[in-house]
Design a protein around this motif. Structure first.
Motif, short mmCIF file in Angstrom:
data_model
loop_
_atom_site.label_atom_id
_atom_site.label_comp_id
_atom_site.label_asym_id
_atom_site.label_seq_id
_atom_site.Cartn_x
_atom_site.Cartn_y
_atom_site.Cartn_z
N ALA A 134 3.42 21.97 -29.49
CA ALA A 134 4.87 21.99 -29.26
C ALA A 134 5.20 21.41 -27.90
CB ALA A 134 5.39 23.43 -29.37
N ARG A 135 4.35 21.69 -26.92
CA ARG A 135 4.56 21.13 -25.57
C ARG A 135 4.46 19.61 -25.58
NH1 ARG A 135 -0.55 21.61 -22.00
NH2 ARG A 135 -1.03 19.81 -23.33
N ASP A 136 3.40 19.09 -26.19
CA ASP A 136 3.20 17.64 -26.21
C ASP A 136 4.31 16.93 -26.99
OD1 ASP A 136 0.95 18.18 -24.78
OD2 ASP A 136 -0.47 17.80 -26.41
N TRP A 137 4.74 17.55 -28.09
CA TRP A 137 5.83 16.99 -28.87
C TRP A 137 7.11 16.91 -28.04
CZ3 TRP A 137 7.05 14.47 -33.19
CH2 TRP A 137 8.34 14.60 -33.74
N ALA A 138 7.39 17.98 -27.27
CA ALA A 138 8.59 18.00 -26.44
C ALA A 138 8.52 16.96 -25.33
CB ALA A 138 8.78 19.40 -25.85
N VAL A 139 7.35 16.83 -24.69
CA VAL A 139 7.20 15.87 -23.60
C VAL A 139 7.40 14.45 -24.11
CG1 VAL A 139 5.55 14.84 -21.99
CG2 VAL A 139 5.72 17.32 -22.17
N LEU A 140 6.77 14.12 -25.24
CA LEU A 140 6.87 12.74 -25.75
C LEU A 140 8.27 12.43 -26.26
CD1 LEU A 140 3.40 12.37 -27.49
CD2 LEU A 140 4.12 11.53 -25.26
N LEU A 141 8.97 13.45 -26.79
CA LEU A 141 10.35 13.21 -27.20
C LEU A 141 11.25 12.97 -25.99
CD1 LEU A 141 11.36 15.40 -30.27
CD2 LEU A 141 10.41 13.09 -30.16
N LEU A 142 10.93 13.61 -24.87
CA LEU A 142 11.70 13.34 -23.65
C LEU A 142 11.53 11.88 -23.21
CD1 LEU A 142 11.17 16.56 -21.51
CD2 LEU A 142 13.37 15.55 -22.13
N LEU A 143 10.33 11.34 -23.41
CA LEU A 143 10.08 9.95 -23.03
C LEU A 143 10.82 9.00 -23.96
CD1 LEU A 143 7.93 11.37 -21.32
CD2 LEU A 143 6.30 9.64 -22.04
N TYR A 144 10.72 9.23 -25.26
CA TYR A 144 11.33 8.32 -26.22
C TYR A 144 12.80 8.64 -26.46
CZ TYR A 144 12.45 5.75 -30.44
OH TYR A 144 13.07 4.91 -31.34
N GLY A 145 13.15 9.91 -26.46
CA GLY A 145 14.52 10.30 -26.78
C GLY A 145 15.45 10.37 -25.60
N ALA A 146 14.89 10.41 -24.35
CA ALA A 146 15.75 10.50 -23.17
C ALA A 146 15.38 9.46 -22.11
CB ALA A 146 15.67 11.91 -22.57
N GLY A 147 14.30 8.71 -22.34
CA GLY A 147 13.94 7.63 -21.43
C GLY A 147 13.32 8.07 -20.13
N LEU A 148 12.74 9.27 -20.08
CA LEU A 148 12.14 9.75 -18.84
C LEU A 148 10.81 9.07 -18.57
CD1 LEU A 148 14.33 11.95 -19.24
CD2 LEU A 148 12.66 13.61 -18.40
N ARG A 149 10.45 8.95 -17.32
CA ARG A 149 9.09 8.58 -16.93
C ARG A 149 8.21 9.80 -17.17
NH1 ARG A 149 12.54 6.85 -12.72
NH2 ARG A 149 12.60 4.58 -12.42
N ILE A 150 6.91 9.58 -17.37
CA ILE A 150 6.01 10.69 -17.63
C ILE A 150 6.01 11.67 -16.45
CG2 ILE A 150 4.03 9.33 -16.82
CD1 ILE A 150 3.96 12.16 -19.45
N GLY A 151 6.04 11.14 -15.22
CA GLY A 151 6.07 12.01 -14.05
C GLY A 151 7.33 12.84 -13.97
N GLU A 152 8.46 12.26 -14.42
CA GLU A 152 9.72 12.99 -14.42
C GLU A 152 9.70 14.11 -15.44
OE1 GLU A 152 12.59 9.21 -13.13
OE2 GLU A 152 12.38 9.79 -15.25
N ALA A 153 9.11 13.85 -16.60
CA ALA A 153 9.07 14.85 -17.66
C ALA A 153 8.23 16.06 -17.25
CB ALA A 153 8.55 14.24 -18.96
N VAL A 154 7.00 15.79 -16.78
CA VAL A 154 6.13 16.92 -16.42
C VAL A 154 6.58 17.57 -15.12
CG1 VAL A 154 4.16 15.89 -17.61
CG2 VAL A 154 4.46 15.48 -15.15
N GLY A 155 7.46 16.89 -14.37
CA GLY A 155 7.96 17.46 -13.13
C GLY A 155 9.19 18.33 -13.30
N LEU A 156 9.70 18.45 -14.52
CA LEU A 156 10.87 19.30 -14.76
C LEU A 156 10.54 20.76 -14.45
CD1 LEU A 156 12.24 17.87 -18.13
CD2 LEU A 156 13.31 17.65 -15.88
N SER A 157 11.49 21.46 -13.89
CA SER A 157 11.30 22.89 -13.65
C SER A 157 11.98 23.68 -14.77
CB SER A 157 11.88 23.30 -12.29
OG SER A 157 13.29 23.32 -12.35
N ALA A 158 11.59 24.94 -14.88
CA ALA A 158 12.16 25.79 -15.92
C ALA A 158 13.62 26.12 -15.65
CB ALA A 158 11.34 27.07 -16.05
N SER A 159 14.15 25.66 -14.52
CA SER A 159 15.56 25.90 -14.22
C SER A 159 16.49 25.17 -15.18
CB SER A 159 15.88 25.49 -12.77
OG SER A 159 15.67 24.11 -12.59
N VAL A 160 15.95 24.21 -15.96
CA VAL A 160 16.78 23.50 -16.94
C VAL A 160 17.11 24.40 -18.13
CG1 VAL A 160 15.85 21.25 -16.28
CG2 VAL A 160 14.80 22.49 -18.19
#
Length: 294
Positions: A134-160
């Motif tokens: 579920a984690r990997d699916w969410a990270v990759l969807l952030l890249l393809y569905g929101a255009g994030l860089r990989i570093g930006e995706a894994v750098g998100l805090s739980a404050s979102v």
């Protein structure tokens, strides 16, 4: 010499807000230049000595680096780092005029929407545990569905969390942009947050590794590498290719270039304009494959 290169690295991190990767790379270049000049000039090199660095000295340095196997693109980056270091060290803001090597600008290679989804599904299905999938699916969807860089995706805090229709993303040079989230992307992140066995306080990383620490980008890259081989996709199918695909597919559907620049977090419009070439290349592929006289 090491102290001077270290001061340059601190300047980049503190004053220029460059990424940790850039700081490491530029500081290493400064150390290489100082070591080369020590041998080239036959004596120790201090800050005042750097004011007499000439174009001939820089050509000799680049020739030395070329002998170590440096290509055009790497040599151009090396020269850019050298210029920045010399400007910092001398305080004059001027460096010897030297034309850098020609670098052919590559066009990003996007993958199709079906391939992007298949890649994310393959990575998720091969995960050791359901929550990791579920984690990997969410990270990759952030890249393809929101255009994030990989570093930006894994750098998100739980404050979102809890998620709304947008999230703040901190990109290069600590610039924050607001990125909209499609419903499937929100659903993927929510599913991961529900399954994650680790607590997610607001000041903690959103995406966790198997042992509870921050998720490293290399973990995602390795999973993508394994999945692309399984699916028979090109070696260019990397996490960053998903971001390229996000941009290309939006542009192909008529997205405004300025809006796309904001979504991607590009400081310069010229960085976004490469996707116009991608879209044109895609149209030419369709033309060649479909037109009876192509």
């Amino acid at each position: 010499m090491t102290t001077l290169a270290g001061e340059f690295g601190q300047h980049l991190a503190r004053d220029r807000r460059r990424s940790a990767h850039t700081v490491r790379a530029y500081q290493a270049t400064a150390e290489r230049l100082l070591a080369f000049l020590t041998q080239h000039w036959g004596g120790p090199v201090g800050r005042p000595d750097l004011a007499r660095v000439s174009a001939a000295d820089l050509r000799a340095f680049l020739a030395h680096r070329r002998g170590q196997g440096l290509g055009n693109a790497s040599a151009a980056r090396e020269l850019s780092a050298v210029r920045g270091f010399l400007a910092f060290a001398t305080g004059e803001g001027a460096t010897p005029r030297l034309k850098g090597p020609r670098v052919k600008k590559g066009v990003p290679r996007p993958i199709s929407p079906d391939e992007a989804v298949a890649l994310a599904e393959e990575v998720a299905e091969n995960a050791a545990e359901p929550w990791i999938g579920a984690r990997d699916w969410a990270v990759l969807l952030l890249l393809y569905g929101a255009g994030l860089r990989i570093g930006e995706a894994v750098g998100l805090s739980a404050s979102v969390l809890p998620l709304g229709e947008t999230i703040p993303v901190t990109g290069k040079r600590d610039k924050t942009r607001i990125v909209p989230l499609l419903p499937p992307v929100r659903a993927a992140i929510d599913a991961y947050a529900t399954l994650c066995p680790w607590p997610l306080p607001r000041d903690a990383p959103l995406f966790r590794g198997a042992k509870g620490g921050p998720l490293a980008p290399t973990i995602v890259r390795r999973a993508v590498q394994h999945a692309r081989h399984t699916l028979g996709l090109s070696d260019r199918t990397t996490p960053h290719a998903l971001r390229h695909s996000f941009a290309t597919h939006l542009l192909g559907r008529g997205a405004d270039l300025r809006a796309l620049q904001e979504l991607l977090g590009h400081a310069s419009l010229s960085s976004t304009q490469i996707y116009t070439a991608v879209d044109a290349a895609h149209l030419m592929d369709v033309y060649r494959n479909a037109h009876p006289r192509a």
